[in-house]
Design a protein around this motif. Structure first.
Motif, PDB file in Angstrom:
ATOM      1  N   THR A  63       0.868  -1.176   0.000  1.00 25.41           N
ATOM      2  CA  THR A  63       0.000   0.000   0.000  1.00 25.41           C
ATOM      3  C   THR A  63       0.905   1.225   0.000  1.00 25.41           C
ATOM      4  OG1 THR A  63      -1.634  -1.226   1.266  1.00 25.41           O
ATOM      5  CG2 THR A  63      -1.834   1.168   1.300  1.00 25.41           C
ATOM      6  N   THR A  64       0.558   2.230  -0.782  1.00 29.78           N
ATOM      7  CA  THR A  64       1.397   3.440  -0.799  1.00 29.78           C
ATOM      8  C   THR A  64       0.560   4.709  -0.963  1.00 29.78           C
ATOM      9  OG1 THR A  64       3.295   4.540  -1.853  1.00 29.78           O
ATOM     10  CG2 THR A  64       1.825   3.349  -3.326  1.00 29.78           C
ATOM     11  N   THR A  65       1.162   5.806  -0.510  1.00 30.20           N
ATOM     12  CA  THR A  65       0.518   7.108  -0.714  1.00 30.20           C
ATOM     13  C   THR A  65       1.118   7.824  -1.935  1.00 30.20           C
ATOM     14  OG1 THR A  65       2.081   8.151   0.807  1.00 30.20           O
ATOM     15  CG2 THR A  65      -0.031   7.434   1.734  1.00 30.20           C
ATOM     16  N   ARG A  66       2.116   7.199  -2.600  1.00 27.97           N
ATOM     17  CA  ARG A  66       2.651   7.885  -3.779  1.00 27.97           C
ATOM     18  C   ARG A  66       1.637   7.761  -4.921  1.00 27.97           C
ATOM     19  NH1 ARG A  66       4.027   4.938  -8.050  1.00 27.97           N
ATOM     20  NH2 ARG A  66       5.534   3.229  -7.922  1.00 27.97           N
ATOM     21  N   LEU A  67       1.729   8.695  -5.867  1.00 30.03           N
ATOM     22  CA  LEU A  67       0.783   8.688  -6.988  1.00 30.03           C
ATOM     23  C   LEU A  67       1.148   7.574  -7.964  1.00 30.03           C
ATOM     24  CD1 LEU A  67       0.579  12.540  -7.647  1.00 30.03           C
ATOM     25  CD2 LEU A  67      -1.160  11.081  -6.565  1.00 30.03           C
ATOM     26  N   PRO A  68       0.131   6.975  -8.630  1.00 32.76           N
ATOM     27  CA  PRO A  68       0.444   5.931  -9.615  1.00 32.76           C
ATOM     28  C   PRO A  68       1.235   6.507 -10.785  1.00 32.76           C
ATOM     29  CG  PRO A  68      -1.940   6.093  -9.222  1.00 32.76           C
ATOM     30  CD  PRO A  68      -1.305   7.218  -8.482  1.00 32.76           C
ATOM     31  N   ARG A  69       2.203   5.711 -11.284  1.00 31.80           N
ATOM     32  CA  ARG A  69       2.909   6.108 -12.510  1.00 31.80           C
ATOM     33  C   ARG A  69       2.030   5.722 -13.694  1.00 31.80           C
ATOM     34  NH1 ARG A  69       7.739   2.800 -10.422  1.00 31.80           N
ATOM     35  NH2 ARG A  69       8.845   4.311  -9.145  1.00 31.80           N
ATOM     36  N   ASP A  70       2.346   6.281 -14.849  1.00 29.36           N
ATOM     37  CA  ASP A  70       1.623   5.893 -16.070  1.00 29.36           C
ATOM     38  C   ASP A  70       1.679   4.382 -16.221  1.00 29.36           C
ATOM     39  OD1 ASP A  70       0.724   8.243 -16.904  1.00 29.36           O
ATOM     40  OD2 ASP A  70       2.202   8.562 -18.510  1.00 29.36           O
ATOM     41  N   GLY A  71       0.536   3.761 -16.409  1.00 32.25           N
ATOM     42  CA  GLY A  71       0.522   2.307 -16.643  1.00 32.25           C
ATOM     43  C   GLY A  71       0.337   1.488 -15.384  1.00 32.25           C
ATOM     44  N   GLU A  72       0.542   2.093 -14.214  1.00 28.77           N
ATOM     45  CA  GLU A  72       0.364   1.338 -12.968  1.00 28.77           C
ATOM     46  C   GLU A  72      -1.122   1.238 -12.630  1.00 28.77           C
ATOM     47  OE1 GLU A  72       4.340   1.715 -10.227  1.00 28.77           O
ATOM     48  OE2 GLU A  72       2.860   3.307 -10.043  1.00 28.77           O
ATOM     49  N   LYS A  73      -1.508   0.054 -12.094  1.00 28.70           N
ATOM     50  CA  LYS A  73      -2.921  -0.165 -11.773  1.00 28.70           C
ATOM     51  C   LYS A  73      -3.101  -0.370 -10.277  1.00 28.70           C
ATOM     52  CE  LYS A  73      -4.583  -2.151 -16.104  1.00 28.70           C
ATOM     53  NZ  LYS A  73      -3.442  -2.729 -16.831  1.00 28.70           N
ATOM     54  N   ASP A  74      -4.185   0.239  -9.772  1.00 31.05           N
ATOM     55  CA  ASP A  74      -4.524   0.073  -8.359  1.00 31.05           C
ATOM     56  C   ASP A  74      -4.897  -1.385  -8.105  1.00 31.05           C
ATOM     57  OD1 ASP A  74      -5.059   0.865  -5.724  1.00 31.05           O
ATOM     58  OD2 ASP A  74      -7.194   1.090  -6.168  1.00 31.05           O
ATOM     59  N   GLY A  75      -4.334  -1.974  -7.056  1.00 29.80           N
ATOM     60  CA  GLY A  75      -4.647  -3.369  -6.730  1.00 29.80           C
ATOM     61  C   GLY A  75      -3.771  -4.363  -7.479  1.00 29.80           C
ATOM     62  N   VAL A  76      -2.970  -3.867  -8.429  1.00 33.53           N
ATOM     63  CA  VAL A  76      -2.064  -4.761  -9.162  1.00 33.53           C
ATOM     64  C   VAL A  76      -0.618  -4.420  -8.782  1.00 33.53           C
ATOM     65  CG1 VAL A  76      -1.239  -5.488 -11.441  1.00 33.53           C
ATOM     66  CG2 VAL A  76      -3.673  -5.011 -11.081  1.00 33.53           C
ATOM     67  N   ASP A  77      -0.248  -3.160  -9.030  1.00 32.11           N
ATOM     68  CA  ASP A  77       1.113  -2.736  -8.690  1.00 32.11           C
ATOM     69  C   ASP A  77       1.197  -2.346  -7.214  1.00 32.11           C
ATOM     70  OD1 ASP A  77       2.383  -2.627 -11.479  1.00 32.11           O
ATOM     71  OD2 ASP A  77       0.478  -1.574 -11.725  1.00 32.11           O
ATOM     72  N   TYR A  78       0.231  -1.590  -6.787  1.00 32.66           N
ATOM     73  CA  TYR A  78       0.127  -1.143  -5.392  1.00 32.66           C
ATOM     74  C   TYR A  78      -1.352  -0.954  -5.077  1.00 32.66           C
ATOM     75  CZ  TYR A  78       5.087   0.299  -4.921  1.00 32.66           C
ATOM     76  OH  TYR A  78       6.464   0.330  -4.817  1.00 32.66           O
ATOM     77  N   HIS A  79      -1.662  -0.837  -3.783  1.00 32.04           N
ATOM     78  CA  HIS A  79      -2.942  -0.272  -3.372  1.00 32.04           C
ATOM     79  C   HIS A  79      -2.634   1.206  -3.133  1.00 32.04           C
ATOM     80  CE1 HIS A  79      -4.596  -4.264  -2.969  1.00 32.04           C
ATOM     81  NE2 HIS A  79      -3.592  -4.614  -2.175  1.00 32.04           N
ATOM     82  N   PHE A  80      -3.173   2.060  -3.997  1.00 33.89           N
ATOM     83  CA  PHE A  80      -2.900   3.495  -3.878  1.00 33.89           C
ATOM     84  C   PHE A  80      -3.941   4.131  -2.964  1.00 33.89           C
ATOM     85  CE2 PHE A  80      -1.065   2.233  -7.979  1.00 33.89           C
ATOM     86  CZ  PHE A  80       0.224   2.739  -7.850  1.00 33.89           C
ATOM     87  N   VAL A  81      -3.488   4.744  -1.881  1.00 31.03           N
ATOM     88  CA  VAL A  81      -4.418   5.338  -0.912  1.00 31.03           C
ATOM     89  C   VAL A  81      -3.964   6.750  -0.524  1.00 31.03           C
ATOM     90  CG1 VAL A  81      -5.030   3.066   0.090  1.00 31.03           C
ATOM     91  CG2 VAL A  81      -3.194   4.414   1.118  1.00 31.03           C
ATOM     92  N   SER A  82      -4.862   7.463   0.173  1.00 30.39           N
ATOM     93  CA  SER A  82      -4.511   8.806   0.648  1.00 30.39           C
ATOM     94  C   SER A  82      -3.699   8.678   1.948  1.00 30.39           C
ATOM     95  CB  SER A  82      -5.781   9.601   0.917  1.00 30.39           C
ATOM     96  OG  SER A  82      -6.445   9.013   2.020  1.00 30.39           O
TER      97      SER A  82
END
Ligand code: ADP
Ligand code: 5GP
Length: 206
Positions: free
Chosen positions: A41-60
């Motif tokens: 899980t990370t608070t960093r913004l997704p890079r182009d091509g990165e998917k939530d739940g695949v590369d990281y769980h992107f959260v606030s």
């Protein structure tokens, strides 16, 4: 699954951002089986091509801090100014089913996992042949601004100081050779004596 296997194992990889950890793991996944990649899980913004739940769980930041307070993380750290953490629950269930659990986490996370899961963990530090090559790869990847790249290069010189605390070291120069080496280590990580029910094995010989 081997009858005498007590539990799963952990393969922990660290190394400067851009050294090729994701690229190497992609190759390793072609040959190993029964693995579970721990999606951080990370608070960093997704890079182009990165998917939530695949590369990281992107959260606030708020969500992340709530998860910390509720004890959801096995470990968490601030890396390059963002939170990153490993969720506990999916790791436990993967280990309980005898899987090889793979972590791609930084040197701070390694220190904590080594304290908590030392018997079942095999760790690998990965680098490029040089800092110049790291800069080259980060620039070529084209996913980060100059400012972010310089933060990552700066962090790399600090991270390398922890190299001696890892079980194995791989210089990712030739991708094919390095991924073969990482695959061997992934296999060996599942043959550690401490993973087995030694008492029962010995009994079965009497
Ligand atoms: P990390 O996951 O460690 O941040 P990546 O796997 O995203 O690193 O790799 C960073 C960049 O370097 C990518 O553009 C990738 O294609 C490239 N790369 C990875 N391994 C090699 C290698 N052995 N030789 C040259 N380029 C590589
Ligand atoms: P990136 O932003 O390039 O994906 O990752 C930056 C750094 O954070 C890498 O060194 C990566 O190994 C590390 N990292 C990713 N997930 C975690 C995590 O869950 N915990 C810790 N401690 N570090 C992580």
């Amino acid at each position: 699954m081997n009858n005498y296997l007590n539990k799963g194992a952990v393969l922990l990889i660290s190394g400067p951002s851009g050294c090729g950890k994701s690229s190497l793991l992609k190759e390793v996944y072609k040959t190993i089986k029964d693995y579970y990649f721990s999606i951080s899980t990370t608070t960093r913004l997704p890079r182009d091509g990165e998917k939530d739940g695949v590369d990281y769980h992107f959260v606030s930041k708020n969500e992340f801090e709530n998860d910390i307070h509720e004890g959801h993380f096995l470990e968490h750290a601030i890396v390059h100014g963002n939170y990153y953490g490993t969720s506990l629950k999916p790791i436990i269930s993967a280990l309980n089913t005898g899987k090889l659990v793979i972590f791609d986490i930084d040197v701070q996370g390694h220190r904590i996992v080594k304290q908590k899961l030392s018997d079942i963990t095999t760790s690998v530090f990965i680098t490029t042949p040089s800092l110049e090559e790291l800069k080259h790869r980060l620039t070529n990847r084209g996913t980060d601004s100059e400012d972010i790249i310089s933060k990552r290069l700066n962090n790399a010189t600090n991270e390398i100081e922890q190299l001696g605390k890892y079980d194995y070291f791989i210089i990712n120069d030739n991708l094919e050779e390095a991924s073969k080496l990482l695959t061997s280590i992934a296999n060996a990580a599942q043959a550690k004596t401490k993973l087995f029910d030694i008492d029962n094995i010995i009994k079965s010989w009497h």
